[in-house]
Design a protein around this motif. Structure first.
Motif, short mmCIF file in Angstrom:
data_model
loop_
_atom_site.label_atom_id
_atom_site.label_comp_id
_atom_site.label_asym_id
_atom_site.label_seq_id
_atom_site.Cartn_x
_atom_site.Cartn_y
_atom_site.Cartn_z
N LYS A 77 22.75 43.94 1.59
CA LYS A 77 21.46 43.40 1.15
C LYS A 77 20.34 44.33 1.63
O LYS A 77 20.45 44.94 2.70
CB LYS A 77 21.24 41.99 1.68
N PRO A 78 19.27 44.44 0.86
CA PRO A 78 18.19 45.39 1.19
C PRO A 78 17.59 45.20 2.58
O PRO A 78 17.35 46.19 3.28
CB PRO A 78 17.14 45.14 0.11
N ASP A 79 17.37 43.97 3.00
CA ASP A 79 16.75 43.77 4.32
C ASP A 79 17.67 44.26 5.44
O ASP A 79 17.21 44.89 6.39
CB ASP A 79 16.35 42.30 4.52
N ILE A 80 18.95 44.01 5.33
CA ILE A 80 19.90 44.48 6.33
C ILE A 80 20.01 46.00 6.29
O ILE A 80 20.05 46.67 7.33
CB ILE A 80 21.29 43.85 6.11
N PHE A 81 20.03 46.57 5.08
CA PHE A 81 20.12 48.02 4.95
C PHE A 81 18.96 48.70 5.67
O PHE A 81 19.15 49.62 6.45
CB PHE A 81 20.13 48.43 3.47
N HIS A 82 17.74 48.20 5.42
CA HIS A 82 16.56 48.84 6.02
C HIS A 82 16.47 48.62 7.53
O HIS A 82 15.88 49.45 8.23
CB HIS A 82 15.29 48.38 5.31
N LYS A 83 17.06 47.56 8.04
CA LYS A 83 17.10 47.34 9.49
C LYS A 83 18.18 48.19 10.16
O LYS A 83 18.07 48.51 11.35
CB LYS A 83 17.38 45.86 9.80
N THR A 84 19.22 48.53 9.42
CA THR A 84 20.38 49.20 9.99
C THR A 84 20.40 50.70 9.78
O THR A 84 20.89 51.45 10.64
CB THR A 84 21.67 48.61 9.37
N TYR A 85 19.85 51.17 8.66
CA TYR A 85 19.96 52.57 8.30
C TYR A 85 18.59 53.25 8.18
O TYR A 85 17.61 52.61 7.80
CB TYR A 85 20.70 52.73 6.95
N GLU A 86 18.58 54.51 8.51
CA GLU A 86 17.41 55.35 8.33
C GLU A 86 17.77 56.36 7.26
O GLU A 86 18.77 57.07 7.36
CB GLU A 86 17.09 56.07 9.65
N VAL A 87 16.96 56.44 6.21
CA VAL A 87 17.24 57.35 5.11
C VAL A 87 16.96 58.78 5.56
O VAL A 87 15.91 59.07 6.17
CB VAL A 87 16.37 57.01 3.87
N ILE A 88 17.92 59.67 5.33
CA ILE A 88 17.75 61.09 5.65
C ILE A 88 17.84 61.89 4.37
O ILE A 88 18.41 61.45 3.39
CB ILE A 88 18.82 61.56 6.66
N GLU A 89 17.27 63.06 4.38
CA GLU A 89 17.31 63.92 3.19
C GLU A 89 18.33 65.00 3.34
O GLU A 89 18.64 65.47 4.37
CB GLU A 89 15.93 64.53 2.93
#
Length: 89
Positions: A77-89
């Motif tokens: 789920k989006p809220d869990i993703f954003h709490k758990t992961y940091e987007v890298i390039e």
């Protein structure tokens, strides 16, 4: 005891109609026996069912599809993703 997750880089994409158009060939090229596109009559994908170690799970529009360290897929789920992961390039 306290523990911290090890930093691991994963593959992920957000399940949106636009992203599905761009990644449909990628998705279909993956372990197809684990991913099931569920569509309505006429072909529009409504959601994806993913066979995981915990059983079959559903990814709805807006969810993230994550490919784990062993090549497995699972929805997030989006809220869990954003709490758990940091987007890298």
């Amino acid at each position: 005891m306290k523990a911290r997750k090890k930093p691991v880089v994963i593959e992920a994409w957000e399940f949106t109609k636009k992203a599905l158009e761009r990644t449909d060939s990628w998705l279909r090229g993956q372990k197809r026996e684990y991913l099931h596109l569920v569509s309505q009559y006429g072909g529009e994908v409504l959601y994806i069912e993913i066979d995981t170690l915990e059983g079959r799970m559903r990814a709805d529009l807006g969810d993230f599809i994550i490919q784990g360290v062993n090549g497995e897929f699972y929805p997030c789920k989006p809220d869990i993703f954003h709490k758990t992961y940091e987007v890298i390039e």
